[in-house]
Scaffold this active site. Structure first.
Site, PDB file in Angstrom:
ATOM      1  N   PRO A   2      -2.613  -9.666  -3.389  1.00  0.00           N
ATOM      2  CA  PRO A   2      -2.404  -9.980  -1.975  1.00  0.00           C
ATOM      3  C   PRO A   2      -3.328  -9.142  -1.094  1.00  0.00           C
ATOM      4  O   PRO A   2      -3.566  -7.977  -1.383  1.00  0.00           O
ATOM      5  CB  PRO A   2      -0.948  -9.609  -1.722  1.00  0.00           C
ATOM      6  CG  PRO A   2      -0.323  -9.419  -3.052  1.00  0.00           C
ATOM      7  CD  PRO A   2      -1.414  -9.120  -4.025  1.00  0.00           C
ATOM      8  N   GLU A   3      -3.860  -9.750  -0.036  1.00  0.00           N
ATOM      9  CA  GLU A   3      -4.718  -9.030   0.909  1.00  0.00           C
ATOM     10  C   GLU A   3      -3.900  -8.737   2.174  1.00  0.00           C
ATOM     11  O   GLU A   3      -2.701  -8.994   2.208  1.00  0.00           O
ATOM     12  CB  GLU A   3      -5.973  -9.875   1.202  1.00  0.00           C
ATOM     13  CG  GLU A   3      -6.747 -10.167  -0.089  1.00  0.00           C
ATOM     14  CD  GLU A   3      -7.984 -11.049   0.098  1.00  0.00           C
ATOM     15  OE1 GLU A   3      -8.600 -11.006   1.170  1.00  0.00           O
ATOM     16  OE2 GLU A   3      -8.323 -11.772  -0.842  1.00  0.00           O
TER      17      GLU A   3
END
Ligand code: ZN
Length: 287
Positions: A2-3
């Site tokens: 996840p960013e």
């Protein structure tokens, strides 16, 4: 992994559900994800209250009473799941079994709150971790990571971006955007999208960028991340947003994951390898 927009979405989902709750018990079957003996976690966490949930880069921070904190890194396949009898909120990576049967074989940590609801940490590949830290330790641990500036920090100005670019003149722009010690939170998805927004090819060296291109990169970082947070992130591989749903930003992606597909501007998206990572771009729109 996840960013920034995905972790921000997880943070917001959890904040709505666990702030104000009191921890009654904690359990864990994978000691490597902890930074202290399990017995100490149990002793310290009992009767602490959740005061806040925050994000720094791709980390989730759960602030507890008496100056304690839980620092979580989901890494590749980690998932934070809030579950009560009436609802189940998920953040991170969903698992095929669904959310009805928690805890399951991928549940490695379990906070039980005094109202009998739970926060589960599930992780298929077990790279994620969950550290129990005092305020001082938390500060030190985050400092050690040498994280770059947050894109929404008020000090992240166009002038600041220019200073960072001057420090790395020979770096390729894709690499520059991925470097967490410069700007934190961008990964493969958003670096590709920012380059497309700025009409810049990802393999261009930083020193070749014009003033106009730098301004577009700056605007792109802010606009794209904000739009993705609004859409609750992007669904890629096995990520889901805080409600267990697909992140809607997938529909707004222009180049990421679109190798071989036509671009909105009429070109065809190609893919290159840059420093071990793949980058997608449109040779017609990006110079
Ligand atoms: Zn194009």
């Amino acid at each position: 992994m996840p960013e920034l927009p995905e972790v921000e979405t997880i943070k917001r989902g959890l904040a709505k559900n666990i702030v104000g709750k009191t921890i009654a018990d904690f359990d864990c079957d994978w000691k490597k994800m902890l930074n202290r003996p399990l017995s100490e976690y149990k002793k310290v966490l009992k009767s602490l209250k959740v005061e806040n949930v925050k994000r720094r880069a791709k980390l989730t921070i759960i602030n507890l009473s008496r100056d304690w904190n839980i620092l979580v890194h989901l890494k590749l396949t980690g998932q934070l799941v809030f579950g009560s009898k009436t609802r189940c909120v998920v953040g991170g990576h969903p698992i095929k079994e669904g959310f009805d049967c928690l805890p399951n074989k991928f549940t490695h940590a379990n906070f039980t709150f005094s109202d009998k609801s739970h926060l589960y940490f599930n992780d298929i590949r077990k790279f994620g971790w969950l550290h129990l830290l005092t305020d001082t330790e938390l500060e030190k641990e985050i400092e050690k990571m040498k994280l770059g500036i947050e894109p929404f920090d008020k000090n992240f100005t166009l002038g600041y971006l220019k200073i960072l670019l001057k420090r790395r003149p020979n770096m390729k722009i894709k690499q520059f955007l991925l470097d967490q010690s410069l700007i934190s939170g961008l990964g493969n998805i958003y670096s590709d999208e920012v380059d497309f927004y700025a009409h810049v090819r990802p393999m261009r060296q930083v020193k070749t960028l014009s003033e106009k291109e730098i301004s577009l990169i700056y605007a792109g970082i802010k606009k794209i991340l904000a739009a993705s947070i609004k859409a609750q992130g992007t669904t890629f591989s096995n990520y889901r947003n805080a409600n267990g749903e697909a992140g809607a930003y997938s529909k707004q992606l222009k180049v990421y994951g679109k190798y071989g597909e036509p671009c909105p501007g009429g070109g065809k998206i190609v893919r290159v390898r840059i420093a071990g990572r793949s980058a997608s771009y449109c040779p017609k729109c990006q110079k």
